[in-house]
Design a protein around this motif. Structure first.
Motif, PDB file in Angstrom:
ATOM      1  N   LYS A  18      21.673  11.601 -14.918  1.00  0.00           N
ATOM      2  CA  LYS A  18      21.113  10.248 -14.989  1.00  0.00           C
ATOM      3  C   LYS A  18      21.623   9.366 -13.855  1.00  0.00           C
ATOM      4  CE  LYS A  18      20.620  10.431 -20.033  1.00  0.00           C
ATOM      5  NZ  LYS A  18      21.055   9.867 -21.332  1.00  0.00           N
ATOM      6  N   VAL A  19      22.907   9.494 -13.543  1.00  0.00           N
ATOM      7  CA  VAL A  19      23.481   8.692 -12.464  1.00  0.00           C
ATOM      8  C   VAL A  19      22.879   9.110 -11.120  1.00  0.00           C
ATOM      9  CG1 VAL A  19      25.594   8.234 -11.153  1.00  0.00           C
ATOM     10  CG2 VAL A  19      25.623   8.161 -13.659  1.00  0.00           C
ATOM     11  N   GLU A  20      22.697  10.410 -10.931  1.00  0.00           N
ATOM     12  CA  GLU A  20      22.073  10.898  -9.693  1.00  0.00           C
ATOM     13  C   GLU A  20      20.682  10.286  -9.518  1.00  0.00           C
ATOM     14  OE1 GLU A  20      20.552  15.105  -7.662  1.00  0.00           O
ATOM     15  OE2 GLU A  20      21.678  15.134  -9.549  1.00  0.00           O
ATOM     16  N   ILE A  23      21.016   6.530  -8.579  1.00  0.00           N
ATOM     17  CA  ILE A  23      21.422   6.311  -7.182  1.00  0.00           C
ATOM     18  C   ILE A  23      20.244   6.582  -6.244  1.00  0.00           C
ATOM     19  CG2 ILE A  23      22.937   7.110  -5.322  1.00  0.00           C
ATOM     20  CD1 ILE A  23      25.061   7.684  -7.438  1.00  0.00           C
ATOM     21  N   THR A  24      19.490   7.625  -6.546  1.00  0.00           N
ATOM     22  CA  THR A  24      18.297   7.924  -5.740  1.00  0.00           C
ATOM     23  C   THR A  24      17.290   6.785  -5.830  1.00  0.00           C
ATOM     24  OG1 THR A  24      18.589  10.299  -6.155  1.00  0.00           O
ATOM     25  CG2 THR A  24      16.453   9.604  -5.336  1.00  0.00           C
ATOM     26  N   PHE A  44      29.300   1.352  -7.784  1.00  0.00           N
ATOM     27  CA  PHE A  44      28.325   2.086  -8.590  1.00  0.00           C
ATOM     28  C   PHE A  44      28.823   2.229 -10.024  1.00  0.00           C
ATOM     29  CE2 PHE A  44      26.203   4.221  -4.773  1.00  0.00           C
ATOM     30  CZ  PHE A  44      24.980   3.623  -5.002  1.00  0.00           C
ATOM     31  N   ALA A  45      30.113   2.536 -10.166  1.00  0.00           N
ATOM     32  CA  ALA A  45      30.688   2.739 -11.502  1.00  0.00           C
ATOM     33  C   ALA A  45      30.568   1.462 -12.343  1.00  0.00           C
ATOM     34  CB  ALA A  45      32.144   3.170 -11.382  1.00  0.00           C
ATOM     35  N   ALA A  58      27.968  12.878  -8.973  1.00  0.00           N
ATOM     36  CA  ALA A  58      26.571  12.631  -8.615  1.00  0.00           C
ATOM     37  C   ALA A  58      26.430  12.494  -7.097  1.00  0.00           C
ATOM     38  CB  ALA A  58      26.064  11.370  -9.310  1.00  0.00           C
ATOM     39  N   LEU A  59      27.364  11.808  -6.468  1.00  0.00           N
ATOM     40  CA  LEU A  59      27.323  11.643  -5.016  1.00  0.00           C
ATOM     41  C   LEU A  59      27.535  12.977  -4.304  1.00  0.00           C
ATOM     42  CD1 LEU A  59      29.344   8.318  -4.616  1.00  0.00           C
ATOM     43  CD2 LEU A  59      26.881   8.633  -4.292  1.00  0.00           C
TER      44      LEU A  59
END
Length: 239
Positions: A18-20, A23-24, A44-45, A58-59
């Motif tokens: 979900k985080v990936e 970020i995208t 981001f966190a 995710a990064l």
């Protein structure tokens, strides 16, 4: 009431997944370009309400596929991914199933028919001389032009890809060749004894059309040249 697009919730995904995605989406929605910086892990966190460990993982995924990169004194920046390199990595695993391999086999045939205009627009006298040498060697090694030879196919058609002048297409061709050989040898009927039909257009004829600069004859001739492959694929209903 206006029709609304139905969106499926992000269920059955891990927190990192979900985080990936988020970020995208951030990169897309902010229309970031190659070289633009992105927020730090902590930012981001805090924005997404997750731990830095999740953000970092995710990064790392995005860095692995080339979407972001770390630059000294700049931090993380958007980079231009090499999608062909990612394709190569997938192919090297040898984990693709038979159905996907057959799809890739068909994709190569489709690409070949689609590059005719590029070949004619960019061919040079030097290209034709080199192609002539390839055909002469074929005729010397295997005078029976109606007998299928994968080695000949690779030599002649590989040169056509080079003549297209499209570097991405050339790289894709290099990736697809092993698949083409594998599917031909192991998944199509009569691989070792296959012979072309009488109306088959030979490599020599295709070369002549190129020399004559007759694009339409070449296009039709190439279709006839590849027709046996299409026929065999369409007749293969199971592996």
């Amino acid at each position: 009431m206006k029709n609304r697009i139905s969106l499926k919730p992000l269920t059955n995904l891990s927190l990192v997944d979900k985080v990936e995605i988020r970020i995208t989406e951030y990169i897309k929605s902010n229309r970031l370009q190659v070289g633009d910086t992105i927020p730090k892990e902590m930012e981001f966190a805090e924005a997404l309400g997750v731990s830095r460990t999740v953000i970092r993982e995710a990064l790392t995924r995005l860095r692995t596929i080339g979407i972001i990169d770390s630059k000294k004194h700049k931090g993380m920046v958007v980079s231009q991914p090499d999608f062909i390199e990612n394709f190569e990595k997938v192919m090297e695993t040898n984990l693709l199933g038979d159905e996907t391999l057959m799809d890739i086999f068909e994709l190569r045939l489709i690409l070949e028919m689609g590059m005719v205009d590029l070949v004619f627009a960019r061919k040079t006298d030097e290209d034709l001389i080199e192609l002539e040498k390839i055909v002469e060697k074929m005729e010397k090694d295997a005078p029976e032009s109606n007998v299928f030879s994968l080695k000949n196919e690779v030599a002649f058609h590989g040169k056509l890809y080079d003549m297209s002048g499209n570097k991405t297409l050339q790289r894709v061709q290099n990736i697809l060749l092993p698949v083409f050989q594998y599917v031909h040898d192991h998944k199509l009927p009569d691989a070792k004894t296959y012979m072309y039909a009488k109306n088959f257009v030979s490599h020599r004829q295709l070369l002549d059309y190129l020399k004559e600069d007759d694009k339409e004859k070449f296009r039709k001739g190439l279709a006839q040249h590849l027709e046996p492959h299409f026929d065999r694929v369409l007749k293969t209903t199971e592996f």
